[in-house]
Scaffold this active site. Structure first.
Site, PDB file in Angstrom:
ATOM      1  N   LYS A 194       0.854  -1.196   0.000  1.00  9.45           N
ATOM      2  CA  LYS A 194       0.000   0.000   0.000  1.00  9.45           C
ATOM      3  C   LYS A 194       0.887   1.243   0.000  1.00  9.45           C
ATOM      4  O   LYS A 194       1.916   1.269   0.680  1.00  9.45           O
ATOM      5  CB  LYS A 194      -0.917  -0.019   1.228  1.00  9.45           C
ATOM      6  N   SER A 248      -9.822   1.882   2.602  1.00  4.69           N
ATOM      7  CA  SER A 248      -8.936   2.660   1.763  1.00  4.69           C
ATOM      8  C   SER A 248      -7.890   1.822   1.026  1.00  4.69           C
ATOM      9  O   SER A 248      -7.279   2.309   0.081  1.00  4.69           O
ATOM     10  CB  SER A 248      -8.223   3.717   2.608  1.00  4.69           C
ATOM     11  N   SER A 250     -10.069  -0.527   6.791  1.00  2.00           N
ATOM     12  CA  SER A 250      -9.475  -0.435   5.454  1.00  2.00           C
ATOM     13  C   SER A 250      -8.770  -1.679   4.932  1.00  2.00           C
ATOM     14  O   SER A 250      -8.367  -1.702   3.767  1.00  2.00           O
ATOM     15  CB  SER A 250      -8.501   0.739   5.394  1.00  2.00           C
TER      16      SER A 250
END
Ligand code: GLN
Length: 449
Positions: free
Chosen positions: A54, A129, A153
Protein backbone atom coordinates in the site's frame (compact mmCIF):
# COMPACT_ATOMS: atom_id res chain seq x y z
CA UNK A 1 11.39 -15.34 -14.56
CA UNK A 2 8.56 -15.34 -12.06
CA UNK A 3 8.99 -11.62 -11.40
CA UNK A 4 9.20 -10.90 -15.16
CA UNK A 5 5.93 -12.73 -15.70
CA UNK A 6 4.31 -10.87 -12.81
CA UNK A 7 5.12 -7.59 -14.56
CA UNK A 8 3.81 -8.69 -17.93
CA UNK A 9 0.58 -9.77 -16.27
CA UNK A 10 0.29 -6.42 -14.46
CA UNK A 11 1.00 -4.54 -17.69
CA UNK A 12 -1.79 -6.46 -19.39
CA UNK A 13 -4.42 -6.05 -16.69
CA UNK A 14 -3.73 -2.83 -14.85
CA UNK A 15 -5.17 -0.44 -17.45
CA UNK A 16 -8.50 -1.94 -16.53
CA UNK A 17 -8.06 -2.52 -12.79
CA UNK A 18 -5.88 0.46 -11.84
CA UNK A 19 -4.40 -1.15 -8.74
CA UNK A 20 -0.85 0.22 -8.93
CA UNK A 21 0.46 3.75 -8.53
CA UNK A 22 4.14 2.84 -8.97
CA UNK A 23 5.92 -0.22 -10.35
CA UNK A 24 9.55 -0.74 -9.31
CA UNK A 25 10.66 -3.32 -11.84
CA UNK A 26 14.37 -2.64 -11.69
CA UNK A 27 14.57 -2.93 -7.91
CA UNK A 28 12.38 -6.04 -7.95
CA UNK A 29 14.50 -7.82 -10.57
CA UNK A 30 17.64 -7.02 -8.57
CA UNK A 31 16.06 -8.35 -5.40
CA UNK A 32 14.96 -11.49 -7.25
CA UNK A 33 18.49 -12.03 -8.53
CA UNK A 34 19.81 -11.83 -4.97
CA UNK A 35 17.27 -14.39 -3.79
CA UNK A 36 18.26 -16.67 -6.68
CA UNK A 37 21.94 -16.37 -5.82
CA UNK A 38 21.40 -16.99 -2.14
CA UNK A 39 19.12 -19.96 -2.75
CA UNK A 40 16.02 -20.63 -0.71
CA UNK A 41 16.59 -21.45 2.94
CA UNK A 42 14.84 -24.55 4.07
CA UNK A 43 11.38 -23.91 5.46
CA UNK A 44 11.13 -20.38 4.08
CA UNK A 45 8.05 -20.66 1.90
CA UNK A 46 7.80 -16.90 1.30
CA UNK A 47 11.19 -16.55 -0.34
CA UNK A 48 10.97 -15.24 -3.91
CA UNK A 49 7.25 -14.50 -3.75
CA UNK A 50 6.02 -11.20 -5.19
CA UNK A 51 4.14 -8.80 -2.94
CA UNK A 52 2.55 -5.36 -3.40
CA UNK A 53 2.63 -2.61 -0.80
CA UNK A 54 0.00 0.00 0.00
CA UNK A 55 1.35 3.39 -0.94
CA UNK A 56 1.29 4.78 2.61
CA UNK A 57 4.06 2.35 3.64
CA UNK A 58 7.55 3.76 3.15
CA UNK A 59 9.83 2.05 0.66
CA UNK A 60 13.42 3.21 0.43
CA UNK A 61 14.17 4.75 -2.96
CA UNK A 62 10.66 4.03 -4.28
CA UNK A 63 8.00 6.74 -4.46
CA UNK A 64 5.53 6.67 -1.56
CA UNK A 65 2.65 9.04 -2.20
CA UNK A 66 -0.21 8.05 0.14
CA UNK A 67 -2.21 8.78 -3.05
CA UNK A 68 -1.87 12.49 -2.31
CA UNK A 69 -0.73 15.36 -4.48
CA UNK A 70 1.09 16.45 -1.31
CA UNK A 71 3.52 13.51 -1.65
CA UNK A 72 3.35 13.03 -5.42
CA UNK A 73 7.15 13.03 -5.72
CA UNK A 74 8.16 11.87 -2.25
CA UNK A 75 10.91 9.26 -2.15
CA UNK A 76 11.59 7.90 1.36
CA UNK A 77 15.17 7.43 2.48
CA UNK A 78 14.32 4.40 4.63
CA UNK A 79 12.13 1.32 4.58
CA UNK A 80 9.20 0.80 6.93
CA UNK A 81 9.94 -1.99 9.42
CA UNK A 82 7.42 -4.26 7.66
CA UNK A 83 9.23 -3.76 4.36
CA UNK A 84 12.56 -4.57 5.97
CA UNK A 85 11.01 -7.73 7.39
CA UNK A 86 9.56 -8.76 4.01
CA UNK A 87 12.97 -8.27 2.44
CA UNK A 88 14.52 -10.44 5.13
CA UNK A 89 11.97 -13.14 4.33
CA UNK A 90 13.05 -12.92 0.67
CA UNK A 91 9.75 -11.52 -0.60
CA UNK A 92 9.95 -9.28 -3.65
CA UNK A 93 8.09 -5.99 -3.53
CA UNK A 94 6.88 -5.30 -7.09
CA UNK A 95 5.11 -1.98 -6.60
CA UNK A 96 2.99 0.45 -4.66
CA UNK A 97 -0.76 0.19 -4.51
CA UNK A 98 -3.53 2.75 -4.87
CA UNK A 99 -5.58 3.87 -1.88
CA UNK A 100 -7.78 6.67 -0.63
CA UNK A 101 -5.65 9.74 0.02
CA UNK A 102 -3.90 9.32 3.40
CA UNK A 103 -6.12 6.23 3.92
CA UNK A 104 -9.23 8.36 4.38
CA UNK A 105 -12.16 6.71 2.69
CA UNK A 106 -13.89 3.46 1.91
CA UNK A 107 -13.81 3.20 -1.89
CA UNK A 108 -10.36 4.32 -3.14
CA UNK A 109 -12.18 7.11 -5.00
CA UNK A 110 -10.40 9.67 -2.78
CA UNK A 111 -7.07 8.88 -4.44
CA UNK A 112 -5.48 11.89 -6.11
CA UNK A 113 -3.93 9.51 -8.67
CA UNK A 114 -6.63 7.33 -10.20
CA UNK A 115 -9.60 5.14 -9.42
CA UNK A 116 -9.29 1.41 -8.88
CA UNK A 117 -11.93 -0.99 -10.16
CA UNK A 118 -13.25 -4.12 -8.50
CA UNK A 119 -12.08 -7.12 -10.58
CA UNK A 120 -15.41 -8.89 -9.89
CA UNK A 121 -17.33 -6.08 -11.59
CA UNK A 122 -15.41 -3.21 -13.15
CA UNK A 123 -18.27 -0.76 -12.56
CA UNK A 124 -17.87 -1.20 -8.79
CA UNK A 125 -15.38 -0.01 -6.18
CA UNK A 126 -12.88 -2.44 -4.65
CA UNK A 127 -13.53 -0.88 -1.24
CA UNK A 128 -11.01 1.20 0.64
CA UNK A 129 -8.94 2.66 1.76
CA UNK A 130 -6.64 -0.25 0.76
CA UNK A 131 -8.52 -0.73 -2.53
CA UNK A 132 -5.42 -1.19 -4.69
CA UNK A 133 -4.06 -3.83 -2.31
CA UNK A 134 -7.31 -5.76 -2.56
CA UNK A 135 -7.84 -5.36 -6.31
CA UNK A 136 -4.31 -6.46 -7.22
CA UNK A 137 -4.65 -9.75 -5.34
CA UNK A 138 -8.24 -10.33 -6.47
CA UNK A 139 -7.22 -9.72 -10.10
CA UNK A 140 -4.46 -12.31 -9.79
CA UNK A 141 -1.69 -9.75 -10.37
CA UNK A 142 0.10 -10.71 -7.14
CA UNK A 143 -0.55 -13.39 -4.51
CA UNK A 144 -0.11 -11.15 -1.45
CA UNK A 145 -0.27 -7.49 -0.55
CA UNK A 146 -0.05 -5.29 2.51
CA UNK A 147 -2.71 -2.80 3.53
CA UNK A 148 -3.45 -0.69 6.58
CA UNK A 149 -6.60 -0.66 8.68
CA UNK A 150 -7.56 2.33 10.84
CA UNK A 151 -11.31 1.75 10.77
CA UNK A 152 -11.79 -1.15 8.37
CA UNK A 153 -9.48 -0.44 5.45
CA UNK A 154 -8.18 -4.01 5.22
CA UNK A 155 -11.34 -5.91 6.15
CA UNK A 156 -13.85 -3.96 4.05
CA UNK A 157 -11.89 -4.20 0.76
CA UNK A 158 -11.12 -7.86 1.51
CA UNK A 159 -14.84 -8.46 1.88
CA UNK A 160 -15.65 -6.54 -1.36
CA UNK A 161 -13.13 -8.58 -3.37
CA UNK A 162 -13.47 -12.08 -1.86
CA UNK A 163 -10.14 -12.14 -0.03
CA UNK A 164 -8.76 -12.91 3.38
CA UNK A 165 -7.66 -9.70 5.14
CA UNK A 166 -6.27 -9.41 8.65
CA UNK A 167 -6.27 -6.38 10.95
CA UNK A 168 -3.89 -7.56 13.68
CA UNK A 169 -4.04 -6.54 17.35
CA UNK A 170 -2.91 -2.94 17.85
CA UNK A 171 0.81 -3.24 18.56
CA UNK A 172 1.35 -6.60 16.86
CA UNK A 173 2.90 -5.09 13.74
CA UNK A 174 5.27 -2.13 13.82
CA UNK A 175 3.89 1.15 12.47
CA UNK A 176 7.36 2.55 11.86
CA UNK A 177 7.37 3.90 8.31
CA UNK A 178 3.59 3.83 7.95
CA UNK A 179 2.40 7.35 7.11
CA UNK A 180 0.33 8.07 10.21
CA UNK A 181 -3.43 8.63 10.00
CA UNK A 182 -4.95 7.76 13.39
CA UNK A 183 -1.93 6.65 15.38
CA UNK A 184 -3.92 4.96 18.16
CA UNK A 185 -5.89 2.94 15.58
CA UNK A 186 -3.59 2.21 12.61
CA UNK A 187 -2.32 -1.32 11.96
CA UNK A 188 -0.70 -2.91 8.92
CA UNK A 189 -1.87 -6.34 7.78
CA UNK A 190 -1.90 -8.81 4.85
CA UNK A 191 -4.34 -9.52 2.02
CA UNK A 192 -4.20 -13.07 0.67
CA UNK A 193 -6.40 -15.62 -1.06
CA UNK A 194 -6.09 -18.22 1.68
CA UNK A 195 -6.09 -18.22 5.47
CA UNK A 196 -2.81 -20.10 5.75
CA UNK A 197 -0.98 -17.69 3.44
CA UNK A 198 -2.31 -14.87 5.56
CA UNK A 199 -0.92 -16.43 8.74
CA UNK A 200 2.45 -16.95 7.04
CA UNK A 201 2.74 -13.32 6.00
CA UNK A 202 1.67 -12.13 9.46
CA UNK A 203 4.46 -14.32 10.87
CA UNK A 204 6.92 -12.45 8.69
CA UNK A 205 5.82 -8.88 9.54
CA UNK A 206 5.05 -9.19 13.28
CA UNK A 207 7.33 -8.49 16.21
CA UNK A 208 8.69 -6.01 18.70
CA UNK A 209 10.27 -2.92 17.18
CA UNK A 210 12.24 -0.36 19.15
CA UNK A 211 11.35 2.20 16.49
CA UNK A 212 7.64 2.00 17.42
CA UNK A 213 6.99 2.75 21.08
CA UNK A 214 3.53 1.16 20.86
CA UNK A 215 4.80 -2.11 19.47
CA UNK A 216 4.06 -5.16 21.58
CA UNK A 217 6.89 -6.38 23.83
CA UNK A 218 5.54 -9.93 24.19
CA UNK A 219 6.20 -12.99 22.06
CA UNK A 220 5.24 -13.54 18.47
CA UNK A 221 3.81 -17.05 18.10
CA UNK A 222 3.85 -19.02 14.85
CA UNK A 223 0.38 -18.21 13.51
CA UNK A 224 0.28 -21.37 11.40
CA UNK A 225 0.92 -23.63 14.37
CA UNK A 226 -2.23 -25.60 15.23
CA UNK A 227 -4.10 -23.82 12.45
CA UNK A 228 -5.71 -27.12 11.43
CA UNK A 229 -6.85 -28.10 14.93
CA UNK A 230 -10.50 -27.42 14.22
CA UNK A 231 -13.15 -25.64 16.28
CA UNK A 232 -14.39 -28.42 18.53
CA UNK A 233 -15.26 -26.87 21.89
CA UNK A 234 -14.57 -23.35 20.64
CA UNK A 235 -17.00 -20.78 22.02
CA UNK A 236 -18.16 -18.44 19.27
CA UNK A 237 -20.01 -15.27 20.22
CA UNK A 238 -22.58 -13.65 17.95
CA UNK A 239 -22.91 -9.94 18.80
CA UNK A 240 -26.61 -9.28 18.38
CA UNK A 241 -26.15 -5.59 17.57
CA UNK A 242 -24.16 -6.54 14.44
CA UNK A 243 -27.27 -8.06 12.85
CA UNK A 244 -30.57 -6.37 11.99
CA UNK A 245 -32.71 -6.55 15.07
CA UNK A 246 -36.00 -5.97 13.25
CA UNK A 247 -36.28 -9.62 12.27
CA UNK A 248 -35.44 -9.01 8.60
CA UNK A 249 -32.35 -10.90 7.53
CA UNK A 250 -30.20 -9.64 4.70
CA UNK A 251 -28.43 -12.01 2.33
CA UNK A 252 -25.17 -11.04 4.02
CA UNK A 253 -26.53 -12.01 7.42
CA UNK A 254 -27.88 -15.27 6.04
CA UNK A 255 -24.42 -16.16 4.74
CA UNK A 256 -22.88 -15.46 8.14
CA UNK A 257 -25.58 -17.53 9.85
CA UNK A 258 -24.76 -20.40 7.49
CA UNK A 259 -21.15 -20.22 8.61
CA UNK A 260 -22.32 -20.28 12.24
CA UNK A 261 -24.39 -23.40 11.50
CA UNK A 262 -21.34 -25.03 9.97
CA UNK A 263 -19.27 -24.16 13.03
CA UNK A 264 -21.92 -25.69 15.24
CA UNK A 265 -21.82 -28.85 13.20
CA UNK A 266 -18.03 -28.95 13.62
CA UNK A 267 -18.47 -28.91 17.39
CA UNK A 268 -18.27 -25.22 18.28
CA UNK A 269 -20.65 -23.66 20.73
CA UNK A 270 -22.59 -20.63 19.50
CA UNK A 271 -23.47 -18.02 22.11
CA UNK A 272 -25.35 -14.76 21.65
CA UNK A 273 -23.50 -11.82 23.19
CA UNK A 274 -24.06 -8.06 23.37
CA UNK A 275 -21.77 -5.17 22.45
CA UNK A 276 -24.21 -2.42 23.43
CA UNK A 277 -21.89 0.56 22.93
CA UNK A 278 -20.84 -0.34 19.38
CA UNK A 279 -23.65 1.94 18.22
CA UNK A 280 -21.45 4.88 19.25
CA UNK A 281 -18.60 3.51 17.13
CA UNK A 282 -19.11 5.74 14.08
CA UNK A 283 -19.24 9.12 15.87
CA UNK A 284 -16.46 8.15 18.29
CA UNK A 285 -14.24 6.85 15.49
CA UNK A 286 -14.68 9.83 13.17
CA UNK A 287 -13.88 12.27 15.98
CA UNK A 288 -10.85 10.35 17.29
CA UNK A 289 -9.41 9.40 13.89
CA UNK A 290 -9.88 12.93 12.51
CA UNK A 291 -8.39 14.53 15.64
CA UNK A 292 -5.30 12.36 15.40
CA UNK A 293 -5.11 12.98 11.65
CA UNK A 294 -5.30 16.75 12.09
CA UNK A 295 -2.24 16.51 14.33
CA UNK A 296 -0.35 13.96 12.21
CA UNK A 297 -0.87 15.95 9.01
CA UNK A 298 0.60 19.15 10.47
CA UNK A 299 4.01 18.04 9.21
CA UNK A 300 2.91 18.60 5.62
CA UNK A 301 3.70 22.29 5.65
CA UNK A 302 5.22 22.85 2.22
CA UNK A 303 8.69 22.99 3.78
CA UNK A 304 9.68 19.63 5.19
CA UNK A 305 7.74 17.34 2.89
CA UNK A 306 6.37 17.19 -0.57
CA UNK A 307 4.31 19.68 -2.46
CA UNK A 308 4.95 23.42 -2.33
CA UNK A 309 2.72 25.94 -4.07
CA UNK A 310 4.37 27.98 -6.86
CA UNK A 311 2.29 30.92 -6.08
CA UNK A 312 3.87 32.31 -2.92
CA UNK A 313 4.05 35.87 -1.59
CA UNK A 314 4.74 35.36 2.12
CA UNK A 315 5.77 32.72 4.63
CA UNK A 316 2.15 32.16 5.55
CA UNK A 317 1.39 31.60 1.87
CA UNK A 318 3.76 28.63 1.88
CA UNK A 319 1.66 26.89 4.51
CA UNK A 320 -1.77 27.98 3.42
CA UNK A 321 -1.40 27.61 -0.34
CA UNK A 322 0.67 24.42 -0.23
CA UNK A 323 -1.87 22.74 2.04
CA UNK A 324 -4.87 24.14 0.16
CA UNK A 325 -3.54 22.88 -3.15
CA UNK A 326 -1.83 19.70 -1.89
CA UNK A 327 -4.65 18.09 0.11
CA UNK A 328 -7.86 16.74 -1.40
CA UNK A 329 -11.39 17.47 -0.25
CA UNK A 330 -11.85 14.54 2.14
CA UNK A 331 -8.49 15.17 3.83
CA UNK A 332 -9.41 18.81 4.38
CA UNK A 333 -12.78 17.77 5.79
CA UNK A 334 -11.03 15.52 8.33
CA UNK A 335 -8.49 18.18 9.30
CA UNK A 336 -11.31 20.65 9.96
CA UNK A 337 -13.39 18.12 11.89
CA UNK A 338 -10.36 17.08 13.96
CA UNK A 339 -9.13 20.58 14.67
CA UNK A 340 -12.62 21.60 15.74
CA UNK A 341 -13.05 18.56 18.02
CA UNK A 342 -9.76 19.32 19.77
CA UNK A 343 -10.20 23.07 20.11
CA UNK A 344 -10.66 24.59 23.53
CA UNK A 345 -14.32 25.10 24.26
CA UNK A 346 -15.30 22.09 22.17
CA UNK A 347 -12.85 19.49 23.46
CA UNK A 348 -15.01 18.35 26.37
CA UNK A 349 -18.12 18.02 24.25
CA UNK A 350 -16.45 16.23 21.36
CA UNK A 351 -13.00 14.66 21.76
CA UNK A 352 -13.42 13.83 25.43
CA UNK A 353 -16.87 12.32 24.88
CA UNK A 354 -15.53 10.24 22.00
CA UNK A 355 -12.66 8.98 24.17
CA UNK A 356 -15.17 7.99 26.87
CA UNK A 357 -17.33 6.16 24.33
CA UNK A 358 -14.20 4.38 23.17
CA UNK A 359 -13.56 3.10 26.69
CA UNK A 360 -17.12 1.76 26.89
CA UNK A 361 -16.73 0.02 23.53
CA UNK A 362 -13.44 -1.54 24.64
CA UNK A 363 -15.04 -2.74 27.88
CA UNK A 364 -17.89 -4.36 25.93
CA UNK A 365 -15.38 -6.46 24.01
CA UNK A 366 -13.47 -7.39 27.17
CA UNK A 367 -16.70 -8.52 28.80
CA UNK A 368 -17.78 -10.56 25.78
CA UNK A 369 -14.38 -12.25 25.71
CA UNK A 370 -14.86 -13.44 29.27
CA UNK A 371 -17.52 -15.72 27.81
CA UNK A 372 -16.34 -16.56 24.31
CA UNK A 373 -13.12 -17.22 22.38
CA UNK A 374 -14.00 -15.34 19.18
CA UNK A 375 -16.83 -13.24 17.80
CA UNK A 376 -18.33 -13.70 14.33
CA UNK A 377 -20.20 -10.96 12.45
CA UNK A 378 -20.66 -9.59 8.94
CA UNK A 379 -17.79 -7.32 7.81
CA UNK A 380 -20.00 -4.90 5.89
CA UNK A 381 -23.67 -4.07 5.48
CA UNK A 382 -23.51 -4.27 1.68
CA UNK A 383 -21.46 -5.85 -1.07
CA UNK A 384 -19.24 -3.68 -3.30
CA UNK A 385 -21.15 -0.58 -4.39
CA UNK A 386 -21.02 1.26 -7.72
CA UNK A 387 -18.24 3.69 -8.55
CA UNK A 388 -19.75 7.12 -7.88
CA UNK A 389 -22.43 5.60 -5.64
CA UNK A 390 -21.46 7.15 -2.31
CA UNK A 391 -18.67 9.61 -3.04
CA UNK A 392 -20.98 12.64 -3.08
CA UNK A 393 -22.38 11.73 0.33
CA UNK A 394 -19.65 11.58 3.01
CA UNK A 395 -22.06 10.61 5.79
CA UNK A 396 -23.28 7.59 3.82
CA UNK A 397 -19.64 6.62 3.20
CA UNK A 398 -18.88 6.94 6.95
CA UNK A 399 -21.97 4.98 7.98
CA UNK A 400 -20.84 2.06 5.83
CA UNK A 401 -18.01 1.49 8.37
CA UNK A 402 -20.42 0.70 11.21
CA UNK A 403 -19.34 -2.94 11.55
CA UNK A 404 -15.58 -2.43 11.31
CA UNK A 405 -14.65 0.62 13.43
CA UNK A 406 -15.45 -0.75 16.92
CA UNK A 407 -12.67 -3.32 16.49
CA UNK A 408 -10.07 -0.58 15.93
CA UNK A 409 -11.36 1.45 18.87
CA UNK A 410 -10.99 -1.65 21.07
CA UNK A 411 -7.58 -2.54 19.59
CA UNK A 412 -8.54 -6.20 19.07
CA UNK A 413 -7.63 -8.30 15.99
CA UNK A 414 -10.15 -9.16 13.29
CA UNK A 415 -9.95 -11.12 10.05
CA UNK A 416 -12.38 -10.87 7.16
CA UNK A 417 -12.89 -13.89 4.93
CA UNK A 418 -15.30 -14.74 2.11
CA UNK A 419 -18.48 -16.54 3.18
CA UNK A 420 -20.79 -16.37 0.16
CA UNK A 421 -22.06 -14.36 -2.78
CA UNK A 422 -24.90 -11.96 -3.47
CA UNK A 423 -25.73 -11.28 -7.13
CA UNK A 424 -22.27 -12.39 -8.19
CA UNK A 425 -20.41 -10.29 -5.63
CA UNK A 426 -18.44 -11.68 -2.68
CA UNK A 427 -19.71 -11.40 0.91
CA UNK A 428 -17.30 -11.09 3.84
CA UNK A 429 -17.55 -12.23 7.43
CA UNK A 430 -15.24 -11.12 10.20
CA UNK A 431 -13.81 -13.21 12.99
CA UNK A 432 -12.83 -10.99 15.91
CA UNK A 433 -10.42 -12.24 18.57
CA UNK A 434 -9.04 -11.39 21.98
CA UNK A 435 -6.05 -9.06 22.13
CA UNK A 436 -2.96 -10.87 20.81
CA UNK A 437 -4.94 -14.02 20.08
CA UNK A 438 -4.70 -14.03 16.28
CA UNK A 439 -3.96 -17.75 16.51
CA UNK A 440 -7.51 -18.64 17.49
CA UNK A 441 -8.89 -16.42 14.71
CA UNK A 442 -6.77 -18.23 12.11
CA UNK A 443 -7.82 -21.59 13.50
CA UNK A 444 -11.50 -20.69 13.20
CA UNK A 445 -11.05 -19.17 9.73
CA UNK A 446 -9.10 -22.19 8.47
CA UNK A 447 -11.84 -24.55 9.65
CA UNK A 448 -14.48 -22.81 7.52
CA UNK A 449 -12.42 -22.00 4.44
N1 GLN B 1 -13.31 4.22 5.98
C1 GLN B 1 -12.66 4.61 7.20
C2 GLN B 1 -12.23 6.07 7.09
O1 GLN B 1 -12.48 6.64 6.10
C3 GLN B 1 -11.50 3.71 7.49
C4 GLN B 1 -10.25 4.05 6.80
C5 GLN B 1 -9.09 3.20 7.21
O2 GLN B 1 -9.23 2.17 7.88
N2 GLN B 1 -7.89 3.65 6.84
O3 GLN B 1 -11.64 6.61 7.97
Amino acid sequence: DLIESVYSNIEETDDEVGAFITLNKEEALNAAKKVDEKGVEEGNVLSGLPIGIKDNISTKGVKTTAASKMLENFIPIYDATVVEKLNQAGMISVGKLNMDEFAMGGSTENSAMKITRNPWDLTRVPGGSSGGSAAAVAAGQIPVSLGSDTGGSIRQPASFTGLVGMKPTYGRVSRYGLIAFGSSLDQIGPFTRTVKDNALVLNAISGTDDKDSTSYRGNTPDFTENIDEGVKGLRIGVPKEYFNEDGKETTIEKSVREALDAYKEMGAEIVEVSLPHSKYGIPAYYIIASSEASSNLQRFDGIRYGYRSNNIGSLEDIYVKSRSEGFGLEVKRRIMLGTFSLSSGFYDAHFKKAAQARTLIRQDFAKAFEEVDVLVAPTTTSTAFKIGGKIEDPIAMYMADVLTVPVNLAGVPSLSMPCGFFEGLPIGMQIIGKQFDEQTIYKAAYAYE
